[in-house]
Scaffold this active site. Structure first.
Site, PDB file in Angstrom:
ATOM      1  N   ARG A  29       0.826  -1.204   0.000  1.00  0.00           N
ATOM      2  CA  ARG A  29       0.000   0.000   0.000  1.00  0.00           C
ATOM      3  C   ARG A  29       0.862   1.256   0.000  1.00  0.00           C
ATOM      4  O   ARG A  29       1.897   1.306   0.686  1.00  0.00           O
ATOM      5  CB  ARG A  29      -0.947   0.001   1.207  1.00  0.00           C
ATOM      6  CG  ARG A  29      -1.931  -1.144   1.142  1.00  0.00           C
ATOM      7  CD  ARG A  29      -3.089  -1.002   2.101  1.00  0.00           C
ATOM      8  NE  ARG A  29      -3.824  -2.267   2.130  1.00  0.00           N
ATOM      9  CZ  ARG A  29      -4.735  -2.641   1.230  1.00  0.00           C
ATOM     10  NH1 ARG A  29      -5.038  -1.819   0.238  1.00  0.00           N
ATOM     11  NH2 ARG A  29      -5.349  -3.801   1.320  1.00  0.00           N
ATOM     12  N   ASP A  30       0.423   2.237  -0.797  1.00  0.00           N
ATOM     13  CA  ASP A  30       1.144   3.511  -0.860  1.00  0.00           C
ATOM     14  C   ASP A  30       1.086   4.193   0.506  1.00  0.00           C
ATOM     15  O   ASP A  30       0.056   4.201   1.178  1.00  0.00           O
ATOM     16  CB  ASP A  30       0.513   4.405  -1.936  1.00  0.00           C
ATOM     17  CG  ASP A  30       1.429   5.547  -2.334  1.00  0.00           C
ATOM     18  OD1 ASP A  30       1.936   5.539  -3.466  1.00  0.00           O
ATOM     19  OD2 ASP A  30       1.644   6.455  -1.497  1.00  0.00           O
ATOM     20  N   ILE A  31       2.209   4.772   0.907  1.00  0.00           N
ATOM     21  CA  ILE A  31       2.292   5.417   2.216  1.00  0.00           C
ATOM     22  C   ILE A  31       1.441   6.681   2.276  1.00  0.00           C
ATOM     23  O   ILE A  31       1.072   7.140   3.362  1.00  0.00           O
ATOM     24  CB  ILE A  31       3.783   5.725   2.543  1.00  0.00           C
ATOM     25  CG1 ILE A  31       3.996   5.861   4.038  1.00  0.00           C
ATOM     26  CG2 ILE A  31       4.272   6.946   1.788  1.00  0.00           C
ATOM     27  CD1 ILE A  31       5.470   5.848   4.426  1.00  0.00           C
ATOM     28  N   ASN A  87       4.092   6.472 -13.797  1.00  0.00           N
ATOM     29  CA  ASN A  87       4.785   7.746 -14.000  1.00  0.00           C
ATOM     30  C   ASN A  87       6.219   7.488 -14.462  1.00  0.00           C
ATOM     31  O   ASN A  87       6.892   6.607 -13.932  1.00  0.00           O
ATOM     32  CB  ASN A  87       4.792   8.547 -12.695  1.00  0.00           C
ATOM     33  CG  ASN A  87       3.387   8.951 -12.259  1.00  0.00           C
ATOM     34  OD1 ASN A  87       2.524   9.215 -13.085  1.00  0.00           O
ATOM     35  ND2 ASN A  87       3.159   9.002 -10.955  1.00  0.00           N
ATOM     36  N   VAL A  96       9.938   8.187  -7.216  1.00  0.00           N
ATOM     37  CA  VAL A  96      10.760   7.032  -6.822  1.00  0.00           C
ATOM     38  C   VAL A  96      11.225   6.314  -8.094  1.00  0.00           C
ATOM     39  O   VAL A  96      10.397   5.838  -8.887  1.00  0.00           O
ATOM     40  CB  VAL A  96       9.966   6.072  -5.916  1.00  0.00           C
ATOM     41  CG1 VAL A  96      10.816   4.861  -5.574  1.00  0.00           C
ATOM     42  CG2 VAL A  96       9.507   6.784  -4.650  1.00  0.00           C
ATOM     43  N   HIS A 100       7.234   1.292 -10.950  1.00  0.00           N
ATOM     44  CA  HIS A 100       6.089   0.840 -10.168  1.00  0.00           C
ATOM     45  C   HIS A 100       4.809   1.240 -10.859  1.00  0.00           C
ATOM     46  O   HIS A 100       4.708   2.312 -11.460  1.00  0.00           O
ATOM     47  CB  HIS A 100       6.129   1.411  -8.742  1.00  0.00           C
ATOM     48  CG  HIS A 100       6.299   2.899  -8.694  1.00  0.00           C
ATOM     49  ND1 HIS A 100       7.525   3.520  -8.843  1.00  0.00           N
ATOM     50  CD2 HIS A 100       5.394   3.892  -8.531  1.00  0.00           C
ATOM     51  CE1 HIS A 100       7.369   4.829  -8.766  1.00  0.00           C
ATOM     52  NE2 HIS A 100       6.084   5.084  -8.590  1.00  0.00           N
ATOM     53  N   HIS A 102       0.935   2.131 -10.187  1.00  0.00           N
ATOM     54  CA  HIS A 102      -0.052   2.524  -9.177  1.00  0.00           C
ATOM     55  C   HIS A 102      -1.392   1.880  -9.532  1.00  0.00           C
ATOM     56  O   HIS A 102      -1.873   2.041 -10.663  1.00  0.00           O
ATOM     57  CB  HIS A 102      -0.275   4.042  -9.176  1.00  0.00           C
ATOM     58  CG  HIS A 102       0.902   4.872  -8.780  1.00  0.00           C
ATOM     59  ND1 HIS A 102       0.985   5.511  -7.563  1.00  0.00           N
ATOM     60  CD2 HIS A 102       2.036   5.211  -9.443  1.00  0.00           C
ATOM     61  CE1 HIS A 102       2.110   6.210  -7.490  1.00  0.00           C
ATOM     62  NE2 HIS A 102       2.773   6.047  -8.628  1.00  0.00           N
TER      63      HIS A 102
END
Ligand code: 5GP
Ligand code: ZN
Length: 114
Positions: A29-31, A87, A96, A100, A102
């Protein structure tokens, strides 16, 4: 890559709320979630961005989407739909530099593309 936070999460050196893990891919999970479901899906292999993908990476990259599909079902957002974002570079808004995907859902997306 010792200085890459996602490599360190993959190695278990940094904590994360992991929702998928196998020998090639993990998801957590994204922070800083932007929607009720916001999961990051990464290859364990350090690929900085989409710019550095190589011939031979196709099966791995394809699996990111398969994992995203399965996680969307597990999260209960499959029927209503979701957004997948990758992205790339400064203009793409990448922060980052470990590739990745999303997976974002649980609400209708409001921010327009671009
Ligand atoms: P980017 O803009 O590079 O596509 O997105 C990076 C994402 O990683 C952001 O949504 C940000 O909230 C998330 N993120 C950054 N650091 C961490 C971290 O240490 N743990 C987790 N779970 N997510 C992070
Ligand atoms: Zn990395």
């Amino acid at each position: 890559m010792d200085d890459c936070i996602f490599c360190r999460i993959s190695a278990g050196e940094l904590p994360a709320e992991i929702v998928h893990s196998d020998n090639e891919i993990m998801a957590f999970r994204d922070i800083n979630p932007v929607a009720p479901t916001h999961i990051l899906i990464i290859p364990r292999k350090h690929i900085p961005s989409n710019r550095e993908i190589q011939p031979g990476d196709e099966p791995l990259l394809g699996r990111l989407f398969v994992v995203a599909r399965d996680l969307a079902v597990m999260e209960g957002i499959d029927a209503q739909g979701y957004r997948l974002i990758l992205n790339t570079g400064d203009h793409g808004g990448q922060v980052v530099y470990h590739l990745h995907l999303h997976l974002i859902g649980g609400q209708a997306m409001q921010h327009p593309m671009g």
